[in-house]
Design an enzyme around this catalytic site. Sequence first.
Site, PDB file in Angstrom:
ATOM      1  N   ASP A   1     -10.741   2.773   4.316  1.00  0.00           N
ATOM      2  CA  ASP A   1     -11.006   1.341   4.168  1.00  0.00           C
ATOM      3  C   ASP A   1     -12.510   1.079   4.044  1.00  0.00           C
ATOM      4  OD1 ASP A   1      -9.027  -0.537   3.842  1.00  0.00           O
ATOM      5  OD2 ASP A   1      -8.550  -0.705   5.983  1.00  0.00           O
TER       6      ASP A   1
ATOM      7  N   GLN B   1      -4.433  -1.700   9.751  1.00  0.00           N
ATOM      8  CA  GLN B   1      -4.345  -3.014   9.109  1.00  0.00           C
ATOM      9  C   GLN B   1      -4.898  -4.102  10.033  1.00  0.00           C
ATOM     10  OE1 GLN B   1      -3.253  -3.629   5.843  1.00  0.00           O
ATOM     11  NE2 GLN B   1      -3.949  -5.704   6.234  1.00  0.00           N
TER      12      GLN B   1
ATOM     13  N   LYS C   1       0.836  -1.204   0.000  1.00  0.00           N
ATOM     14  CA  LYS C   1       0.000   0.000   0.000  1.00  0.00           C
ATOM     15  C   LYS C   1       0.872   1.256   0.000  1.00  0.00           C
ATOM     16  CE  LYS C   1      -3.782  -2.494   2.122  1.00  0.00           C
ATOM     17  NZ  LYS C   1      -4.462  -2.938   3.336  1.00  0.00           N
TER      18      LYS C   1
END
Length: 293
Positions: free
Chosen positions: A122, A99, A55
């Site tokens: 997200d 994460q 990412k």
Amino acid sequence: MSNPTIVSGKEVANKVKEEIALAVKQLKKNGGKIPHLAAILVGNDGASQTYVNAKVKACEKVGFESTLVQLDANITEQELLIEVEKLNNNNAIDGYIVQLPLPKHIDEQKVTEAIDPKKDVDGFHPVSLGKMLLDLPSFLPATPYGITEMLKHYNIPTEGKHCVVIGRSHIVGSPMSVLMARNTYPGNCTVTITHSRTQNLKAITLQADILIVAIGKPEFVTADMVKEGATVIDVGIHRVEDNSKKSGFSLLGDVKFDEVAPKCAFISPVPGGVGPMTIASLLKNTLLAVQLK
Ligand code: NAD
């Protein structure tokens, strides 16, 4: 059918990244804010580290700024919530992710809900998911969002089709089923969502015009479960030991690609399918965060 069209997420993701890089150049030229994505990584889980590194690398590629906040696996929930709050209050950061998975002693839901919805790139915050249900502009969860972009890129017909989703996770299966039922393109499908308690799964998957597989079991879907001419999107990623490979492992999806592909009109591979699109969608959401400011 014997020659399916390969739905290359890699190709679509490259196109999306080029578009984002252009938008960033334009922003720079006009003296606008350069999008800045941050990621919190707790602990040393190998797969999570790989995902986060990918990412960060993708951010650099499109000209975004990025920050990686690396925290010890033993951090307390309270300490993590303080880090989250810092990112919420940091005006330089447009969007960030925590994460997952987090270590067992930390409540993931509590942490997800602590993220400022305006920075929730997200798309896992209840506000983002609620807006998605109401067709309001919002950050769509990256993986399902990426899949809709793949369907769009390949002009795969969806209206009136029967879409079967295998898996009901909050990050893939459930939001995917919502997006495929929306009154838009891609969407307007009749959707069946299946899960671990579903009976006669094969009888259902055989009815699918579009089969989206997010079960998390390597090569679970076999040719006898797929209708001739179907579109199959494989979300699964599994690292399996493979001594014939230099790396010592190969990547498998949730679909037995070699035997399923000849039956399909469209099929996404693993690797090079959904994976790259998940990252591209995260970048898209970050750009959106800047635009919504
Ligand atoms: P998960 O484990 O949270 O969910 C799996 C789902 O499968 C559950 O909802 C469960 O009810 C369902 N299931 C289990 N057995 C079943 C059965 N026999 N019949 C029907 N349904 C059944 O997984 P997830 O987070 O949704 O991820 C799924 C897969 O996708 C994993 O391999 C994961 O690594 C991968 N993934 C890939 C990406 C990407 O970017 N490519 C992103 C997220 C997840």
